[in-house]
Motif scaffolding. Structure first.
Motif, PDB file in Angstrom:
ATOM      1  N   GLN A 180      70.624 -25.894  11.125  1.00 20.53           N
ATOM      2  CA  GLN A 180      69.477 -26.536  11.604  1.00 20.53           C
ATOM      3  C   GLN A 180      68.323 -25.335  11.261  1.00 20.53           C
ATOM      4  OE1 GLN A 180      70.021 -29.497  12.540  1.00 20.53           O
ATOM      5  NE2 GLN A 180      68.067 -30.240  12.724  1.00 20.53           N
ATOM      6  N   THR A 181      68.531 -24.179  11.524  1.00 17.31           N
ATOM      7  CA  THR A 181      67.602 -23.159  11.546  1.00 17.31           C
ATOM      8  C   THR A 181      68.362 -21.973  10.858  1.00 17.31           C
ATOM      9  OG1 THR A 181      65.689 -21.618  12.571  1.00 17.31           O
ATOM     10  CG2 THR A 181      67.977 -22.371  13.947  1.00 17.31           C
ATOM     11  N   PRO A 182      67.760 -21.125  10.073  1.00 15.48           N
ATOM     12  CA  PRO A 182      66.183 -21.201   9.597  1.00 15.48           C
ATOM     13  C   PRO A 182      66.111 -22.212   8.200  1.00 15.48           C
ATOM     14  CG  PRO A 182      67.345 -19.262   8.752  1.00 15.48           C
ATOM     15  CD  PRO A 182      68.420 -20.137   9.586  1.00 15.48           C
ATOM     16  N   ARG A 183      65.016 -22.372   7.943  1.00 19.41           N
ATOM     17  CA  ARG A 183      64.537 -23.164   6.481  1.00 19.41           C
ATOM     18  C   ARG A 183      65.037 -22.074   5.640  1.00 19.41           C
ATOM     19  NH1 ARG A 183      60.167 -24.034   4.753  1.00 19.41           N
ATOM     20  NH2 ARG A 183      60.742 -25.882   3.419  1.00 19.41           N
ATOM     21  N   LEU A 184      65.723 -22.764   4.536  1.00 18.86           N
ATOM     22  CA  LEU A 184      66.367 -21.648   3.527  1.00 18.86           C
ATOM     23  C   LEU A 184      65.385 -21.950   2.108  1.00 18.86           C
ATOM     24  CD1 LEU A 184      70.182 -21.909   4.089  1.00 18.86           C
ATOM     25  CD2 LEU A 184      68.492 -20.257   4.661  1.00 18.86           C
ATOM     26  N   ALA A 185      64.865 -22.958   2.087  1.00 24.45           N
ATOM     27  CA  ALA A 185      64.088 -23.391   0.915  1.00 24.45           C
ATOM     28  C   ALA A 185      63.236 -22.111   0.102  1.00 24.45           C
ATOM     29  CB  ALA A 185      63.031 -24.239   1.055  1.00 24.45           C
ATOM     30  N   PRO A 186      62.580 -21.259   1.189  1.00 26.21           N
ATOM     31  CA  PRO A 186      61.814 -19.885   0.581  1.00 26.21           C
ATOM     32  C   PRO A 186      62.688 -19.116  -0.139  1.00 26.21           C
ATOM     33  CG  PRO A 186      61.084 -20.405   2.806  1.00 26.21           C
ATOM     34  CD  PRO A 186      62.210 -21.217   2.462  1.00 26.21           C
ATOM     35  N   TYR A 187      64.128 -19.058   0.222  1.00 30.50           N
ATOM     36  CA  TYR A 187      65.092 -18.040  -0.156  1.00 30.50           C
ATOM     37  C   TYR A 187      66.180 -18.500  -1.268  1.00 30.50           C
ATOM     38  CZ  TYR A 187      63.472 -16.281   4.282  1.00 30.50           C
ATOM     39  OH  TYR A 187      62.565 -15.967   5.312  1.00 30.50           O
ATOM     40  N   ARG A 188      65.971 -19.805  -1.530  1.00 30.78           N
ATOM     41  CA  ARG A 188      67.236 -20.736  -2.404  1.00 30.78           C
ATOM     42  C   ARG A 188      67.164 -19.674  -3.584  1.00 30.78           C
ATOM     43  NH1 ARG A 188      68.707 -26.106  -2.055  1.00 30.78           N
ATOM     44  NH2 ARG A 188      66.423 -26.377  -1.033  1.00 30.78           N
ATOM     45  N   GLU A 189      66.174 -19.536  -4.390  1.00 36.81           N
ATOM     46  CA  GLU A 189      66.430 -18.973  -5.636  1.00 36.81           C
ATOM     47  C   GLU A 189      66.861 -17.583  -5.642  1.00 36.81           C
ATOM     48  OE1 GLU A 189      66.130 -20.514  -8.839  1.00 36.81           O
ATOM     49  OE2 GLU A 189      66.341 -22.087  -7.546  1.00 36.81           O
ATOM     50  N   GLU A 190      66.221 -16.835  -4.781  1.00 40.90           N
ATOM     51  CA  GLU A 190      66.635 -15.565  -4.777  1.00 40.90           C
ATOM     52  C   GLU A 190      68.285 -15.169  -4.404  1.00 40.90           C
ATOM     53  OE1 GLU A 190      65.536 -11.207  -2.544  1.00 40.90           O
ATOM     54  OE2 GLU A 190      64.404 -13.317  -1.772  1.00 40.90           O
ATOM     55  N   ILE A 191      68.800 -16.280  -3.427  1.00 42.71           N
ATOM     56  CA  ILE A 191      70.062 -16.339  -3.225  1.00 42.71           C
ATOM     57  C   ILE A 191      71.052 -16.517  -4.240  1.00 42.71           C
ATOM     58  CG2 ILE A 191      71.850 -17.202  -1.834  1.00 42.71           C
ATOM     59  CD1 ILE A 191      69.669 -17.678   0.246  1.00 42.71           C
ATOM     60  N   ARG A 192      70.553 -17.620  -5.099  1.00 42.01           N
ATOM     61  CA  ARG A 192      71.356 -18.134  -6.360  1.00 42.01           C
ATOM     62  C   ARG A 192      71.547 -17.146  -7.281  1.00 42.01           C
ATOM     63  NH1 ARG A 192      70.395 -21.264 -10.988  1.00 42.01           N
ATOM     64  NH2 ARG A 192      68.110 -21.198 -10.575  1.00 42.01           N
ATOM     65  N   LYS A 193      70.145 -16.480  -7.675  1.00 43.81           N
ATOM     66  CA  LYS A 193      70.246 -15.334  -8.835  1.00 43.81           C
ATOM     67  C   LYS A 193      70.942 -14.297  -8.359  1.00 43.81           C
ATOM     68  CE  LYS A 193      65.631 -16.714 -10.717  1.00 43.81           C
ATOM     69  NZ  LYS A 193      64.297 -16.580 -10.888  1.00 43.81           N
ATOM     70  N   ASN A 194      70.916 -14.014  -6.847  1.00 44.49           N
ATOM     71  CA  ASN A 194      72.082 -12.791  -6.626  1.00 44.49           C
ATOM     72  C   ASN A 194      73.374 -13.213  -6.486  1.00 44.49           C
ATOM     73  OD1 ASN A 194      71.966  -9.957  -5.625  1.00 44.49           O
ATOM     74  ND2 ASN A 194      72.740 -11.023  -3.684  1.00 44.49           N
ATOM     75  N   ILE A 195      73.677 -14.253  -6.257  1.00 49.47           N
ATOM     76  CA  ILE A 195      75.106 -14.670  -6.631  1.00 49.47           C
ATOM     77  C   ILE A 195      75.529 -14.696  -7.859  1.00 49.47           C
ATOM     78  CG2 ILE A 195      76.734 -16.754  -5.910  1.00 49.47           C
ATOM     79  CD1 ILE A 195      75.534 -17.015  -3.450  1.00 49.47           C
TER      80      ILE A 195
END
Length: 407
Positions: A336-351
């Motif tokens: 429910q929290t936090p909003r993950l949209a600002p981090y989505r691409e960074e997370i995806r690329k790191n994985i």
């Protein structure tokens, strides 16, 4: 009651012995196990066979029985089994096996152990005919060659091909009638090449079901080519992972190795990266290696505040050693929290970097649960991961023994 199967593995295989280094064909190895064990697998996987009697030669019977225990310990058939001592002739071996069957068995299947390509579907087909009331059932295929009778090198006749069929095993029978037929054969000195002929001699009808072209019998030296291993091809496999962490005083939130400053702290033994934990479980699942708790228990002080990326790296190394190569990952974070949209691409690329995959082969989704459940009440966070991989063929399940030698 389900029938029992009699697996005939007592023959000498004289036509093949010279090409097989003196070994009887039923004990040759194919895909890591003796030929007779492949037939036993098909019987057990059919779900219509209650048990198996293995008939082994009198010479070496104890050693073959011990080997059978090893096979069963490595790969439980899921049904009971017994052994019987083979006789001088095939009929004697069947009769000896009938004598050790449980007393309440109404139907029995007779199968040649040198037919290792048997399928569960064929076993079921024979058993279904028995359930419909047939006292004898044989699988057979139409003859495609012209068959002639020959004497002294000369043709004496041509048989009508449309009336001929090539007979296979397993053959199914009423156990009482088969005992009577064997007793009659012993009294009269009748010698036959299959058990159906004994019922025919007593005037009983034998029903025919469709056989299988692949259900061939290893008989001649040329047949050994059927046991040669084809090059192992990669097989697709998938793994699924799930993890959850409670919010509370503990570790700063990390997802996919990326610090989430806006996120609440999580209660965890390691660094609390719920997404990498789910991904690690999925990688282990792909390789059939258990779960993260087995390899990195949360009671072990060595893993206190350890980076989850290190755990994932070790799981990837274990998967590689098992012959598994990842090709795609799909993940969902539920919070429910936090909003993950600002981090989505960074997370995806790191994985993608951690998995050594192109970013296009890694997908990340985020979702809420609309106020429902513990995540909806913002009490915690959870993650799902599914990975796809290519794996080399499974290693042999059966350990080697002194009796085992490859062709």
């Amino acid at each position: 009651m389900k029938p029992w199967a009699i697996l005939l593995a007592a023959g000498q295989g004289s036509r093949l012995a010279a090409a097989a280094d003196g070994r009887a064909k039923q004990f040759l190895h194919w895909r890591g196990a003796p030929l007779y064990w492949h037939s036993a697998r098909a019987m057990s996987r059919s779900a219509v066979v209650a048990g198996i009697v293995f008939v082994f030669p009198q010479n070496g019977h104890a050693e073959h029985e011990e080997r059978l225990r090893e096979l069963h310990a490595a790969e439980d058939l899921g049904i009971p089994w017994l052994t019987a001592v083979g006789g001088e002739m095939r009929q004697d071996s069947v009769r000896n096996a009938l004598s050790v069957l449980p007393a309440d068995v109404r139907h029995v299947l007779i199968h040649d152990a040198a037919r290792p390509f048997l399928t569960p579907a064929l076993v079921r087909r024979v058993c279904e005919a028995l359930q419909r009331g047939a006292c004898g059932v044989i699988p057979a295929l139409p003859v495609t060659d012209t068959i002639k009778t020959v004497a002294d090198g000369l043709v004496t006749g041509t048989l009508p091909r449309q009336a001929l069929m090539a007979v296979q095993t397993p053959q199914g029978f009423s156990s009482d009638l088969l005992r009577q037929a064997h007793a009659h054969a012993r009294e009269t000195g009748l010698s036959v090449t299959d058990d159906a002929s004994l019922l025919e001699a007593l005037g009983h009808s034998v029903h025919v079901v469709e056989g299988e072209a692949a259900n061939v019998k290893i008989t001649n030296p040329d047949d050994l080519a059927l046991l040669q291993e084809a090059p192992a091809l990669p097989r697709p496999c998938t793994g699924m992972g799930y993890d959850v962490h409670r919010y509370g005083p503990g570790r700063p939130m990390r997802l996919g190795g990326i610090l989430i400053p806006a996120g609440p702290e999580v209660v965890a033994h390691s660094d609390g990266d719920v997404l990498l934990h789910a991904l690690t479980d999925a990688v282990l699942g792909c390789a059939g290696l258990g779960d993260i708790g087995q390899h990195f228990p949360d009671k072990d002080p060595r893993f206190d505040n350890i980076s989850s990326a290190l755990l994932l790296d070790q799981a990837l190394d274990m998967a590689r050693q098992a012959g598994v190569r990842l090709c795609h990952a799909d993940m969902t974070v539920v919070a429910q929290t936090p909003r993950l949209a600002p981090y989505r691409e960074e997370i995806r690329k790191n994985i993608a970097r951690l998995l050594a995959l192109p970013p296009a082969c890694v997908n990340l989704k985020a979702s809420t649960e609309e106020g429902l459940g513990f995540t909806g009440r913002a009490e915690g966070i959870k993650a799902y991961a599914a990975v796809t991989a290519w794996a080399q063929d499974c290693p042999a399940l059966v350990p080697p023994s002194p009796l085992q030698r490859d062709i």
